[in-house]
Design a protein around this motif. Structure first.
Motif, PDB file in Angstrom:
ATOM      1  N   LYS A   3      59.615  35.580  47.557  1.00  0.00           N
ATOM      2  CA  LYS A   3      58.555  35.560  46.561  1.00  0.00           C
ATOM      3  C   LYS A   3      58.226  34.146  46.113  1.00  0.00           C
ATOM      4  O   LYS A   3      57.143  33.875  45.629  1.00  0.00           O
ATOM      5  CB  LYS A   3      58.951  36.412  45.357  1.00  0.00           C
ATOM      6  CG  LYS A   3      58.981  37.902  45.647  1.00  0.00           C
ATOM      7  CD  LYS A   3      59.254  38.697  44.383  1.00  0.00           C
ATOM      8  CE  LYS A   3      59.254  40.184  44.667  1.00  0.00           C
ATOM      9  NZ  LYS A   3      59.519  40.979  43.445  1.00  0.00           N
ATOM     10  N   PRO A  52      51.543  35.520  43.222  1.00  0.00           N
ATOM     11  CA  PRO A  52      51.540  36.166  41.912  1.00  0.00           C
ATOM     12  C   PRO A  52      51.986  37.620  42.012  1.00  0.00           C
ATOM     13  O   PRO A  52      51.705  38.312  42.985  1.00  0.00           O
ATOM     14  CB  PRO A  52      50.068  36.069  41.487  1.00  0.00           C
ATOM     15  CG  PRO A  52      49.326  36.120  42.788  1.00  0.00           C
ATOM     16  CD  PRO A  52      50.178  35.345  43.758  1.00  0.00           C
ATOM     17  N   SER A  53      52.690  38.071  40.996  1.00  0.00           N
ATOM     18  CA  SER A  53      53.100  39.471  40.937  1.00  0.00           C
ATOM     19  C   SER A  53      51.919  40.311  40.466  1.00  0.00           C
ATOM     20  O   SER A  53      51.271  39.991  39.458  1.00  0.00           O
ATOM     21  CB  SER A  53      54.275  39.638  39.967  1.00  0.00           C
ATOM     22  OG  SER A  53      54.567  41.005  39.769  1.00  0.00           O
ATOM     23  N   VAL A  54      51.631  41.356  41.208  1.00  0.00           N
ATOM     24  CA  VAL A  54      50.564  42.284  40.833  1.00  0.00           C
ATOM     25  C   VAL A  54      51.164  43.678  40.690  1.00  0.00           C
ATOM     26  O   VAL A  54      51.834  44.175  41.597  1.00  0.00           O
ATOM     27  CB  VAL A  54      49.432  42.307  41.881  1.00  0.00           C
ATOM     28  CG1 VAL A  54      48.399  43.378  41.525  1.00  0.00           C
ATOM     29  CG2 VAL A  54      48.766  40.941  41.974  1.00  0.00           C
ATOM     30  N   ILE A  55      50.947  44.280  39.554  1.00  0.00           N
ATOM     31  CA  ILE A  55      51.396  45.648  39.293  1.00  0.00           C
ATOM     32  C   ILE A  55      50.155  46.522  39.190  1.00  0.00           C
ATOM     33  O   ILE A  55      49.265  46.255  38.386  1.00  0.00           O
ATOM     34  CB  ILE A  55      52.218  45.722  37.995  1.00  0.00           C
ATOM     35  CG1 ILE A  55      53.513  44.925  38.157  1.00  0.00           C
ATOM     36  CG2 ILE A  55      52.525  47.169  37.630  1.00  0.00           C
ATOM     37  CD1 ILE A  55      54.327  44.808  36.874  1.00  0.00           C
ATOM     38  N   ASP A  88      53.995  44.517  43.606  1.00  0.00           N
ATOM     39  CA  ASP A  88      55.311  45.036  43.255  1.00  0.00           C
ATOM     40  C   ASP A  88      55.321  46.520  42.902  1.00  0.00           C
ATOM     41  O   ASP A  88      56.395  47.125  42.841  1.00  0.00           O
ATOM     42  CB  ASP A  88      55.885  44.228  42.090  1.00  0.00           C
ATOM     43  CG  ASP A  88      56.169  42.786  42.487  1.00  0.00           C
ATOM     44  OD1 ASP A  88      56.570  42.565  43.643  1.00  0.00           O
ATOM     45  OD2 ASP A  88      55.979  41.878  41.653  1.00  0.00           O
ATOM     46  N   ALA A 108      59.916  44.552  38.078  1.00  0.00           N
ATOM     47  CA  ALA A 108      58.779  43.635  38.227  1.00  0.00           C
ATOM     48  C   ALA A 108      58.247  43.194  36.870  1.00  0.00           C
ATOM     49  O   ALA A 108      57.908  42.022  36.668  1.00  0.00           O
ATOM     50  CB  ALA A 108      57.675  44.307  39.038  1.00  0.00           C
ATOM     51  N   ASN A 112      58.683  39.193  35.679  1.00  0.00           N
ATOM     52  CA  ASN A 112      57.426  38.444  35.634  1.00  0.00           C
ATOM     53  C   ASN A 112      56.712  38.600  34.291  1.00  0.00           C
ATOM     54  O   ASN A 112      55.492  38.455  34.227  1.00  0.00           O
ATOM     55  CB  ASN A 112      56.510  38.919  36.758  1.00  0.00           C
ATOM     56  CG  ASN A 112      57.131  38.766  38.137  1.00  0.00           C
ATOM     57  OD1 ASN A 112      57.184  37.670  38.689  1.00  0.00           O
ATOM     58  ND2 ASN A 112      57.602  39.873  38.705  1.00  0.00           N
ATOM     59  N   LYS A 115      53.377  36.984  33.067  1.00  0.00           N
ATOM     60  CA  LYS A 115      52.763  36.285  34.198  1.00  0.00           C
ATOM     61  C   LYS A 115      52.046  37.215  35.180  1.00  0.00           C
ATOM     62  O   LYS A 115      51.189  36.765  35.935  1.00  0.00           O
ATOM     63  CB  LYS A 115      53.827  35.491  34.963  1.00  0.00           C
ATOM     64  CG  LYS A 115      54.528  34.422  34.136  1.00  0.00           C
ATOM     65  CD  LYS A 115      55.600  33.725  34.965  1.00  0.00           C
ATOM     66  CE  LYS A 115      56.338  32.680  34.144  1.00  0.00           C
ATOM     67  NZ  LYS A 115      57.401  32.004  34.937  1.00  0.00           N
ATOM     68  N   TYR A 116      52.426  38.476  35.204  1.00  0.00           N
ATOM     69  CA  TYR A 116      51.860  39.354  36.238  1.00  0.00           C
ATOM     70  C   TYR A 116      50.433  39.798  35.914  1.00  0.00           C
ATOM     71  O   TYR A 116      50.011  39.830  34.751  1.00  0.00           O
ATOM     72  CB  TYR A 116      52.756  40.575  36.480  1.00  0.00           C
ATOM     73  CG  TYR A 116      53.006  41.470  35.287  1.00  0.00           C
ATOM     74  CD1 TYR A 116      52.072  42.415  34.875  1.00  0.00           C
ATOM     75  CD2 TYR A 116      54.216  41.397  34.581  1.00  0.00           C
ATOM     76  CE1 TYR A 116      52.323  43.252  33.802  1.00  0.00           C
ATOM     77  CE2 TYR A 116      54.486  42.221  33.509  1.00  0.00           C
ATOM     78  CZ  TYR A 116      53.524  43.159  33.116  1.00  0.00           C
ATOM     79  OH  TYR A 116      53.783  43.982  32.048  1.00  0.00           O
ATOM     80  N   ALA A 150      51.420  41.649  30.480  1.00  0.00           N
ATOM     81  CA  ALA A 150      50.496  41.161  31.505  1.00  0.00           C
ATOM     82  C   ALA A 150      49.809  39.869  31.088  1.00  0.00           C
ATOM     83  O   ALA A 150      49.535  39.645  29.909  1.00  0.00           O
ATOM     84  CB  ALA A 150      49.447  42.221  31.810  1.00  0.00           C
TER      85      ALA A 150
END
Length: 357
Positions: A3, A52-55, A88, A108, A112, A115-116, A150
């Motif tokens: 990551k 970048p972490s995306v949920i 994630d 996740a 994060n 930041k996500y 978020a």
């Protein structure tokens, strides 16, 4: 794949050439209506950007928005961007299920926090939270919890952006948009609406590229949609517009006017009041869009389109009312249309130096 890799490292590992990467940056600048001078800055920012972490949370939806994104073709803007984010959590395409999936979501969000990017598709029921639950937790509670950590929220599709079909009258579940729920919960987070039923995939990837490059969301319209994709209505960019100006309309879907490609306004086309990039970016690798296939625009990128009345009734007929109301509205609409044609012809005549008769 680690990551902590930068986007540049990921692309290099995938065999993407420098030339291919710069072409991608140029296309991204064009899509976001940025000048060519911004291309080097986009390239530098993307090369150094971390994944970048995306949920992605689905609520009251039909999975059409996810289907739209998965239809991206390679090599493409969609493929390059989605290969370089850390997706994630996304129930439809993730391998994990049950407790494993929920553990992945919790991890996740924790790793994060702040930041996500939180992507949401589907409306959120509020009349009774139990109307829609995942792992024993209501959509409402899941969304509020995820929204607090978020960095930004992307409402994917008209259901998440405006309530959509689930919010159609009489709205039995009390379906609301992501923005409405955030306001009720007292959560102040940047929200960008990518409306459409479903939305165009490139609009989502363009927003992600903007966020990766500048750390901020693009310019939005009064409905929270990116101006680069929703800044003009479909009617103004439609190739059938000249027929509208000349007063040439198809009366049925199989008459001579329809075969000649005349304007579909009388058959219920909502292009004049719908803001989206369908007429320019189009669908299916740029192959076409509904109007090009012979069907009028349904207005699916606009709030409330589901309650506008019949899809095949002209805009001039309004939404509700008896035959007298519809008759007056139709007459007014026809008069406006004729006046528009007359004005256009007068201007054309003046431009040719002809005397007005």
């Amino acid at each position: 794949m680690r990551k902590e890799q930068t986007l540049g490292e990921v692309l290099a590992a995938q065999g993407v050439s420098r030339r291919g990467f710069m072409k991608f940056c140029a296309s991204t600048a064009s899509l976001m209506a940025l000048p060519p001078t911004m291309i080097p800055r986009i390239a530098e920012a993307l090369e150094q950007a971390r994944r970048p972490s995306v949920i992605w949370l689905p609520f009251q939806e039909c999975t059409g928005c996810t289907e739209s994104i998965t239809r991206s073709h390679a090599p493409s803007l969609e493929g390059l961007i989605f290969d370089t984010i850390s997706l994630d959590y996304q129930e439809t395409i993730m391998a994990a299920a049950g407790h494993q999936a929920e553990e992945a979501l919790a991890e996740a969000m924790k790793d994060n926090y702040g930041k996500y990017v939180l992507a949401v598709d589907g409306s959120i029921p509020t009349k009774d939270k139990a109307f829609s639950c995942i792992a024993g937790k209501s959509n409402y509670d899941t969304f509020v919890e995820a929204a607090k950590g978020a960095a930004a929220i992307v409402a994917v599709g008209s259901c998440a952006a405006f309530g959509g079909i689930p919010a159609a009258l009489p709205n039995p579940t009390g379906a609301k948009s992501a923005s409405e729920v955030l306001k009720e919960a007292g959560i102040d987070k940047p929200v960008i609406n990518i409306s459409g039923c479903p939305p165009i995939p490139t609009a989502i990837t363009g927003v992600l590229a903007q966020y990766l490059t500048f750390g901020q969301l693009p310019e939005l319209d009064h409905l929270g949609r990116p101006m680069a994709f929703y800044g003009q209505n479909i009617h103004d960019r439609c190739y059938r517009r000249p027929f509208y100006e000349r007063g040439e309309f198809a009366e049925t879907f199989d008459d001579e006017g329809a075969k000649k490609g005349w304007c579909l306004y009388k058959l219920g086309c909502k292009g004049p009041v719908t803001y989206n990039a369908c007429a320019t970016i189009k669908w299916n690798q740029g192959a076409g869009f509904p109007i090009e296939a012979g069907h009028g625009c349904l207005g699916c990128a606009e709030p409330g389109f589901w309650d506008w009345g019949g899809f095949y009734k002209p805009l001039s007929q309004g939404q509700w009312g008896g035959w007298k109301t519809l008759g007056v509205a139709a007459a007014a609409g026809a008069a406006i249309g004729l006046a528009s044609v007359a004005i256009t012809r007068s201007r054309q005549a003046k431009a040719r130096g002809e005397a007005k008769v």
